[in-house]
Design a protein around this motif. Sequence first.
Motif, PDB file in Angstrom:
ATOM      1  N   VAL A 718       0.873  -1.182   0.000  1.00  0.00           N
ATOM      2  CA  VAL A 718       0.000   0.000   0.000  1.00  0.00           C
ATOM      3  C   VAL A 718       0.901   1.221   0.000  1.00  0.00           C
ATOM      4  O   VAL A 718       1.845   1.310   0.804  1.00  0.00           O
ATOM      5  N   ILE A 719       0.622   2.160  -0.872  1.00  0.00           N
ATOM      6  CA  ILE A 719       1.563   3.256  -1.073  1.00  0.00           C
ATOM      7  C   ILE A 719       1.613   4.198   0.117  1.00  0.00           C
ATOM      8  O   ILE A 719       2.671   4.745   0.439  1.00  0.00           O
ATOM      9  N   TYR A 720       0.480   4.435   0.814  1.00  0.00           N
ATOM     10  CA  TYR A 720       0.571   5.378   1.936  1.00  0.00           C
ATOM     11  C   TYR A 720       1.295   4.770   3.123  1.00  0.00           C
ATOM     12  O   TYR A 720       1.826   5.478   3.977  1.00  0.00           O
ATOM     13  N   HIS A 721       1.343   3.424   3.229  1.00  0.00           N
ATOM     14  CA  HIS A 721       2.200   2.811   4.235  1.00  0.00           C
ATOM     15  C   HIS A 721       3.670   3.060   3.911  1.00  0.00           C
ATOM     16  O   HIS A 721       4.493   3.303   4.804  1.00  0.00           O
ATOM     17  N   LEU A 722       3.997   3.018   2.635  1.00  0.00           N
ATOM     18  CA  LEU A 722       5.369   3.252   2.212  1.00  0.00           C
ATOM     19  C   LEU A 722       5.801   4.681   2.512  1.00  0.00           C
ATOM     20  O   LEU A 722       6.885   4.910   3.087  1.00  0.00           O
ATOM     21  N   THR A 723       4.996   5.641   2.142  1.00  0.00           N
ATOM     22  CA  THR A 723       5.374   7.044   2.360  1.00  0.00           C
ATOM     23  C   THR A 723       5.489   7.362   3.844  1.00  0.00           C
ATOM     24  O   THR A 723       6.383   8.116   4.253  1.00  0.00           O
ATOM     25  N   ALA A 724       4.615   6.801   4.681  1.00  0.00           N
ATOM     26  CA  ALA A 724       4.683   7.063   6.124  1.00  0.00           C
ATOM     27  C   ALA A 724       5.959   6.493   6.727  1.00  0.00           C
ATOM     28  O   ALA A 724       6.618   7.149   7.558  1.00  0.00           O
ATOM     29  N   ASP A 725       6.323   5.298   6.322  1.00  0.00           N
ATOM     30  CA  ASP A 725       7.528   4.683   6.892  1.00  0.00           C
ATOM     31  C   ASP A 725       8.775   5.429   6.443  1.00  0.00           C
ATOM     32  O   ASP A 725       9.687   5.673   7.252  1.00  0.00           O
ATOM     33  N   ILE A 726       8.873   5.786   5.161  1.00  0.00           N
ATOM     34  CA  ILE A 726      10.062   6.485   4.670  1.00  0.00           C
ATOM     35  C   ILE A 726      10.166   7.874   5.305  1.00  0.00           C
ATOM     36  O   ILE A 726      11.259   8.347   5.647  1.00  0.00           O
TER      37      ILE A 726
END
Length: 837
Positions: A718-726
């Motif tokens: 899921v892309i918003y999980h990726l952006t939050a973690d980075i």
Amino acid sequence: MSDENENKPTLTRKPLGLRRSVESGEVKQTFSHGRTNKVVVEVKRRKLVGKPGYEPEPEAATVPPVAAPPPPIAAPAKPATPNDIMSRQERQAKLLREAEEARLGMLEESRRREDEQRAKAAELEKQRAEDNRNAEAATPSPPPVIETIEAETTPDEPASADSAAPPPAARKFTPVETPKRPARDEKKKEPARPGKNDRGADRRQSGKLTVNRALNDDEGARARSLAALKRAREKEKRIQGGFGRREAQPKQSREVKVPDVITVQELAVRMAEKGSDLVKALFNMGMPITVNEAIDQDTAELLVTEFGHIMKRVSDADIDIVHDDDTEKDDPATLKPRPPVVAVMGHVDHGKTSLLDALRGANVTAGEAGGITQHIGAYQVATGQGGLITFLDTPGHEAFTQMRQRGASVTDIVILVVAADDGLMPQSIEAIKHCKAAGVPMIVAINKIDKDGANPQKIRERLLEHEVVVEAMGGDVQDVEISALKKTNLDGLIEKLALQAELMELGANPDRSAEAIVVEAQLDKGRGAVATVLIKRGTLHRGDIFVVGSESGKVRAIIDDKGKPVKKATPGMPVEVLGLSGVPSAGDMLTVVENEARAREVAGYRKEQQNKARTTQAPVSMENLFSNVAADRAMEYPVVIKADVQGSAEAIVTALNNLSTDLIKVRVLLSGVGGITESDMQLAASSNCPLIGFNVRPNSKAAALAKRDGVRLKYFDVIYHLTADIAKEMAGELGPEIIETVVGRAEVKDVFKSGKRDKAAGLLVTDGLIKKGLSTRLTREDVIISATKIASLRRFKDDVDEVRAGMECGVVLADTNDVQPGDMLEIFEVEERERVL
């Protein structure tokens, strides 16, 4: 007795007996070639006597044997008397005379036969010479088969004593044509005489019995070997001037297209010349360069002119294929109706994919991570009237702005899905802007009308804020209330789409080279690079040569939206194309070209332009000078990104770039499509950066390499999980945020001794308050002298915790005694907060 002895004839040889000498009873034959033969004539049994080890040859069938005169029959032995002795002497003289006559006759016969043989040999030689001249004048053909003849008996062979016995069978042989020799004068020719060499040649030429000879109709005539035929052909070529004496062909003049810059090797290929010849010509011009170096148009023109060709100047822009709908409009007579292309757009979780599932009878949402669409899906749905409608499902997350923009630009109609219980959201408003920018008509689908709190009228009123007026409120935008979950009023939506498509009169020419736009692209492990394309015009066939972006290829397979292979794709049809050399970018145009050379030329030019754009630096100006300096000072956060499709990788790169600040910025080392490989692991390990995998996983070797080198792997779906973690990790790289709060200021009035080493400063608190243990800065004439802390705080003789403004106090500063009257103290508190990007 004496008289008798005197009257006796004297004998020149010994008396006849069992062992007689060579002279008695023998006839000596002499031949012209030096051979001799002796025939014993006084024998009771007819026996041939010759040289030791000599074996007479069989007689010839054509020459009858000459029989020796029969010897007289010997009388029975009688007692020796004088008369018997005389009679015996007479008989012996008679026999000698007869033998001499026979010898002379045989010599005469042998001479006669030799004359006949000479005449016959001369005739054969003359005929052979005439045949050779005829063969040289005509085309070389297999040698004629000479009929076999029976061997003749040479005259030196002894005649058989028994005429009744049948002669032995004569051996047959096939003479092979002798090599052609230059004709000689007839006078110098000597007649061939039979001899030992001739007999040996006949034996050699007879050869062994082979299958060809056994099956040959010409009584075993031996054919020429392949090597002999090859030698004959080479000889004929040499005679006709085939080696090195061929006439020079006229040089062919070509029209050579030369761009602004071209390599020597490419120019040689276009001129059909050797690259080494061009290098020599350039060397003579004073330009020692290699075939791999590039030259300009002027130098290329000199080379083309020197080699006798015609040059045509072209620019680099002429190499590329320009797509301009205005200049390449098809003839209206060739247009045929095509299905409309409809893009479904809207905010995330408003029911776009559910609507498509209800229309096509599938369940795509079950396979979507997090229940949201992160790819562009293309489907074709059959209507009740027998028509087809092509649907494009675009993701609704904010990171997929470019994908929504691309979906709106390639479609004919846009369906804006808005949830009746949620209203207009940021992505819904963005979809309206994309639709207006693309200039395509829009149909508003108000979804989830079956839920509690649904208010379709409120949606229509909110649309007025963005200049979208529906038909119910007097506008020209169609709207329909539906429920994708319960499949309510889907027929009404299909009818409105068919009506809108009929008003637009959509058409395309299917009888031309195909042009398509790439909707999505990915790298499949088993199929290679795969691109989902939408055919705009023309028909795409299997086996077509195409160029798409900076990649080229040949169509190996065409897969429709149901996963079935098809042979061709017509306009308005979404298909998957296999056979690309690499993964193209989403939004690239696929164009069918005439051959592979043209496809490679266009793809190479586009790659070169991309490299120039990537390596070219922007000109420095005063506006961007300070921004570049600040960007250089910013901390870099390197990452390696691998995604399942090109659209997702593009969205991830855009989202991460938006996370960059003045303090830290994202540096994407690699952004690719497909599974994680060993090279990706090596790049991440050498750069000591995390490797982000979006819907992909590493293979076994890459996983082992990551474990060995300690590469940080981050998997997301899921892309918003990726952006939050980075974003959280980037903030951690910067460390906690330090916040300073000034709590008070004071002025040093006087300085006193405090103990043996320290000095105490008498202060007047001018602002705020002073607390013991707080950090402070000592400034002198607005210059910071030291940064320290308050070690002791007293008011009069008592230790206190704080002193407020307007009061006097005494302090002892830690780590410094450099205090003078007139200095200022600034007291502040330090607070650490978690950094948030």
